[in-house]
Design a protein around this motif. Structure first.
Motif, PDB file in Angstrom:
ATOM      1  N   LEU A 369       0.828  -1.214   0.000  1.00  0.00           N
ATOM      2  CA  LEU A 369       0.000   0.000   0.000  1.00  0.00           C
ATOM      3  C   LEU A 369       0.858   1.257   0.000  1.00  0.00           C
ATOM      4  CD1 LEU A 369      -2.906  -0.933   2.452  1.00  0.00           C
ATOM      5  CD2 LEU A 369      -3.006  -0.694  -0.022  1.00  0.00           C
ATOM      6  N   MET A 370       2.021   1.186   0.597  1.00  0.00           N
ATOM      7  CA  MET A 370       2.942   2.334   0.548  1.00  0.00           C
ATOM      8  C   MET A 370       3.356   2.622  -0.891  1.00  0.00           C
ATOM      9  SD  MET A 370       5.246   1.485   3.928  1.00  0.00           S
ATOM     10  CE  MET A 370       6.376   2.865   3.715  1.00  0.00           C
ATOM     11  N   ASN A 374       2.225   6.038  -3.388  1.00  0.00           N
ATOM     12  CA  ASN A 374       3.443   6.809  -3.685  1.00  0.00           C
ATOM     13  C   ASN A 374       3.432   7.186  -5.156  1.00  0.00           C
ATOM     14  OD1 ASN A 374       5.976   7.888  -3.972  1.00  0.00           O
ATOM     15  ND2 ASN A 374       7.067   6.165  -3.043  1.00  0.00           N
ATOM     16  N   GLU A 375       3.320   8.483  -5.437  1.00  0.00           N
ATOM     17  CA  GLU A 375       3.181   8.914  -6.835  1.00  0.00           C
ATOM     18  C   GLU A 375       4.461   8.749  -7.630  1.00  0.00           C
ATOM     19  OE1 GLU A 375       2.762  13.244  -7.211  1.00  0.00           O
ATOM     20  OE2 GLU A 375       2.846  13.284  -5.029  1.00  0.00           O
ATOM     21  N   GLY A 426      -3.707   8.418   1.489  1.00  0.00           N
ATOM     22  CA  GLY A 426      -3.882   8.480   0.038  1.00  0.00           C
ATOM     23  C   GLY A 426      -5.198   9.118  -0.353  1.00  0.00           C
ATOM     24  N   LEU A 427      -6.222   8.947   0.469  1.00  0.00           N
ATOM     25  CA  LEU A 427      -7.543   9.489   0.164  1.00  0.00           C
ATOM     26  C   LEU A 427      -7.549  11.013   0.142  1.00  0.00           C
ATOM     27  CD1 LEU A 427     -10.360   8.260  -0.367  1.00  0.00           C
ATOM     28  CD2 LEU A 427     -10.855   8.589   2.050  1.00  0.00           C
ATOM     29  N   LEU A 433      -4.454  10.360  -8.510  1.00  0.00           N
ATOM     30  CA  LEU A 433      -4.400   8.915  -8.691  1.00  0.00           C
ATOM     31  C   LEU A 433      -4.376   8.201  -7.339  1.00  0.00           C
ATOM     32  CD1 LEU A 433      -4.213   6.518 -10.604  1.00  0.00           C
ATOM     33  CD2 LEU A 433      -1.735   6.807 -10.648  1.00  0.00           C
ATOM     34  N   SER A 434      -3.635   8.769  -6.375  1.00  0.00           N
ATOM     35  CA  SER A 434      -3.637   8.195  -5.026  1.00  0.00           C
ATOM     36  C   SER A 434      -5.024   8.302  -4.407  1.00  0.00           C
ATOM     37  CB  SER A 434      -2.606   8.914  -4.144  1.00  0.00           C
ATOM     38  OG  SER A 434      -1.301   8.721  -4.637  1.00  0.00           O
TER      39      SER A 434
END
Length: 886
Positions: A369-370, A374-375, A426-427, A433-434
């Motif tokens: 998930l990290m 991560n973009e 991320g939300l 995108l994240s």
């Protein structure tokens, strides 16, 4: 010989013949020469000209070359030349620098010659027969020629080979050839042969192809092997992809276990050659073919179980957490692990326990998930991680609870990063995108799980210092109202729709915020661009869910008031039109095709596969709910209540039928027991009758013996004995009459009992039939009134009570009969004992009479007298009376 010098490069005098003329002369020589050497030289010359003059050689020489294959089978050299020539005119392999138009002409030429060659199917049968020749110079060009034919006209060649006797088996023999060149070309031939033909794929598989191919892969070094390993893997993919029969055969043959060594990569992952990357890529694809979501659920589950038991999943997770693995292999490994664990509780539990080799160790899910939020990570890798997370949560309520629990206040650990914290980060990050990936991932944690939807309402977020925390639900709507990017808003709207659908409590929480409904109506009613229309459609869906799952607990936002608001502010037709725009979008159709998120660019990530299934379920019911009036809803509720009432009645009848079935089964068992008892009693009576008859026979014999004995000297003793015997015989007759009466009574009682059993069974069957008929009428629309059902139930209950009473009576009757049977047996035993004593007494008396007669004879007295004769006559009269009585 001058002719061949000219053809082969000599410099004869005079004008040079053209290529067509030369080829015509060579063809004439092939057709007319009687010497094998001349034909061989002519065919060799045609071979040398076949590449430069492909059209001329193909047009003029093909028939002659086929005839050579038929007639000159004994000479391997001329066969090899003929096959090479045919290959040159049929094969389309040309130099890469040719122009596109020229290449198209070449392709057309190869297809034309192929069509001409296969017009006669016997040519293919001939070619398959030639492949059985072991000579290298015959077998190799034959394999290459057949491969070229398959490339040009695959479907037609497959049909011919399929009906050819032992056709596929002959081609499978090429894999067993000890010469690697022929074996490798045989692999290429089978690659072409198995494309898109399930029947041939099955035949090849059952010709032991899996065993041979796996052996070749092992011999060539598995993932470290060369191009041959790649060809074997491609052939395996041809045999297994979209072929459930071969997949089952592969699993049942324990070939999945043989795949595990392919993924045992060393600790030093720096030296990854391009061929090794390609090989591993195809190996991972083979694993995915066996557990693909498009396979039948049962087959996929059994393969997933086998992969866990043999350690293949553990090996893949090792690659997943290893360092130095190329990005494309890592991405494909994540996708493979995703499908190995999808829907398998055991595999999902194991994946949840995997830790990354870090200090301190972190769960693999957290590490992945990290990467997802991560973009800076590659786009395809982030998509793969999202797919892995979705597969981990698919039909995994335990995993969903664990993810949601990391967001709840009581379980948050401030010293470590959890999955929930990463999703929230991320939300609400700046990367759209994240935002989208986190929203979709969190939506999967709530999919079809009402408990977690309610639990997530407890999540509170601290937005800034000095301000009170807000709920996660409220924060999502706040971000929506801020007008962020389309991708972010689409992700949040999908999350909200998944969250509050089928959860009235969540709908109430959403409506409790006074700003939410005005925001949605404002969004839907505006006229904006095409991208914004997608947001409008999702807003319409969210508002429709608030109507459909509304429990009317908020007075200002009941179902009726929300519908009135839509009619006044938006219009029902406009609302339905905005809602229908979603399904018309191209990206929606692409997302609905398969679970894996495959997008060419990040901007195309707008829809999730599971959300498309949810939208299909909700679109129709929401449209109906918006168009319905309050009266129609009341009627529907009444109909719903009536149906529920009828369902309860049907349930009662089902329970009653089950109870009746149990009761009938018990009655049948009792009937069987009573029948066996009756048979035993009948057998006992028969035995007793036979014993009585034996006693009568013994008694008659004794009478005859007594009738012949007696004398004068013992007249007084004889009279006393006869008098005693007469009394005992009279007693025996009375007992015999009593036994006969008891037998008649017992048979009468047995007949009454059989009639009672039959009536009990008939009543039970009639009651069951009545229940079944009532249920039949109920299910076919003859809805009976509740009073009728009550009467029927009362009648059935009374029938059951009567049956129970009759059963108790039958049981008491059986007990009485059993007691009488016991008494009768005791009386028979006593009678038998008395008769035995009488027999002993008579025997003693007989001895005495004999001794007295002997004494009388010794004294010279006569034995017979009138008393003896009278006694004998008396016994005879008694015998006749007894026979008359019988």
């Amino acid at each position: 010989m001058n002719f061949f010098r000219g053809v082969m490069g000599g410099q004869p005098a005079g004008p040079q013949p053209s290529g067509a003329e030369t080829i015509q002369k060579l063809c004439d020589r092939v057709a007319s020469s009687t010497l094998l050497d001349d034909r061989r030289d002519a065919v060799r010359a045609l071979k040398s000209l076949s590449k430069k003059y492909r059209l001329e050689v193909g047009t003029q020489a093909m028939d002659h070359l086929i005839r050579i294959l038929q007639t000159d089978r004994s000479d391997s050299e001329i066969l090899g030349y003929a096959l090479d020539t045919l290959y040159n005119i049929i094969c389309n392999d040309e130099e890469e620098e040719q122009e596109e138009t020229q290449q198209k002409q070449v392709d057309d030429l190869g297809a034309q010659f192929t069509d001409r060659f296969i017009q006669d199917q016997e040519n293919i049968t001939l070619l398959l027969t030639i492949l059985e020749e072991f000579d290298f110079h015959v077998r190799l060009p034959g394999v290459k020629l057949l491969t070229a034919l398959l490339k040009n006209q695959c479907a037609q060649l497959q049909g011919i080979i399929l009906v050819s006797p032992m056709g596929v088996s002959r081609l499978m023999d090429l894999l067993a050839d000890s010469r690697e060149v022929i074996r490798n070309d045989g692999l290429l031939l089978l690659l072409q042969l198995t494309k898109g033909n399930a029947a041939i794929q099955k035949i090849v598989a059952f010709e032991n192809a899996f065993e041979r191919l796996l052996d070749i892969i092992t011999e060539e070094g598995s993932s470290d092997g060369g191009i041959v390993v790649e060809d074997c893997l491609l052939l395996l993919l041809n045999l297994l992809k979209n072929n459930s029969s071969n997949q089952n055969f592969f699993k049942e043959g324990s070939y999945i276990q043989r795949m595990k060594p392919w993924f045992e990569v060393g600790d030093d992952n720096s030296g990854w050659s391009a061929q090794k990357v390609t090989n591993l890529h195809y190996m991972l694809q083979l694993v995915r073919v066996m557990v693909s979501p498009v396979n039948s659920p049962g087959a996929t589950a059994s393969c997933q179980k086998a992969m866990f038991q043999c350690g293949l999943l553990q090996q893949l997770c090792t690659i997943l957490m290893a360092t130095g693995v190329p990005a494309d292999i890592l991405t494909e490994t994540i996708n493979t692990v995703s499908e190995v664990i999808r829907g398998s509780q055991v595999n999902q539990d194991y994946f949840a326990s995997v830790n990354a080799p870090s200090n301190p160790p972190r769960p693999a899910i957290v590490v992945l998930l990290m990467s997802m939020v991560n973009e800076r990570q590659p786009f395809v890798l982030r998509c793969a991680v999202l797919y892995c997370f979705q597969c981990f949560l698919y039909k995994n309520q335990k995993g969903q609870g664990e993810i949601v629990a990391t967001l709840l206040p009581s379980t948050i650990d401030a010293n470590s990063i959890s999955a929930g914290q990463l999703l929230c980060g991320g939300l609400f990050s700046a990367d759209s995108l994240s935002n989208w990936c986190a929203a979709v991932a969190l939506g999967h944690a709530l999919q079809d799980n009402l408990t977690q939807k309610e639990q997530l309402l407890r999540v509170q977020l601290a937005t800034s210092l000095g301000k009170p925390p807000v709920s996660l639900l409220q924060q999502c709507t706040n971000i929506l109202s801020q007008g962020s990017k389309v991708q972010t808003r689409v992700g949040l709207l999908m999350l909200l729709c998944t969250w509050i659908s089928n959860c009235p409590i969540a709908v109430t929480h959403f409506l409790h915020n006074q700003e939410n409904v005005p925001f949605l109506t404002a969004q839907i009613s505006e006229n904006l661009g095409e991208d914004e229309r997608l947001v409008q459609g999702l807003c319409a869906l969210l508002l429709g869910i608030c109507i459909y799952y509304n429990d009317n607990s908020l007075e200002n936002y009941t179902k009726e008031k929300l519908k009135q608001l839509i009619e006044k502010r938006i219009g029902k037709e406009n609302f339905v039109e905005k809602l229908g725009f979603i399904t018309k979008h191209e990206l929606y159709s692409r997302a609905a095709q398969k679970p894996q998120p495959t997008f060419s660019t990040p901007e195309h990530m707008l829809f999730d596969h599971e959300f498309t299934k949810l939208f299909k379920e909700l679109e129709g019911v929401i449209t109906k709910a918006v168009h319905k009036s309050s009266e129609e809803e009341k009627k529907e509720e009444e109909v719903k209540k009536t149906l529920e009432q009828h369902d309860s009645i049907v349930t009662q009848y089902k329970d009653l039928i089950r109870e009746q079935d149990t009761h009938i089964k018990a009655l049948k068992e009792q009937v069987a027991g009573l029948t066996s008892q009756s048979e035993e009693m009948q057998t006992t009576i028969t035995q007793q009758l036979s014993q009585i008859q034996q006693h009568k026979d013994q008694y008659s014999i004794l009478k005859l013996k007594l009738g012949k004995s007696g004398d004068q000297g013992s007249a007084l003793d004889g009279a006393q004995v006869n008098g005693l015997q007469q009394e005992e015989l009279t007693q025996l007759r009375e007992e015999l009459d009593e036994l006969r009466g008891q037998q008649s009574l017992l048979q009468t009682q047995l007949s009454d009992k059989d009639a009672l059993i039959n009536s009990m069974v008939s009543l039970a069957l009639i009651s069951t039939l009545l229940v079944l008929l009532s249920l039949y009428f109920l299910l076919h629309g003859f809805i009976l009134s509740p009073l009728c059902f009550q009467d029927e139930l009362t009648s059935l209950s009374s029938n059951r009570t009567a049956l129970d009473t009759e059963l108790a009576s039958a049981n008491s009757t059986v007990a009485i009969l059993q007691a009488e049977k016991t008494k009768l047996q005791n009386e028979v035993q006593e009678t038998k004992k008395e008769q035995d004593e009488l027999l002993m007494l008579l025997a003693d008396q007989d001895q005495k009479i004999l001794s007295l007669k002997q004494k009388l004879k010794d004294l010279g007295e006569t034995i017979e007298d009138e008393d003896d004769l009278d006694t004998r006559d008396q016994f005879e009269e008694e015998d006749e009376e007894e026979e008359d009585d019988e």
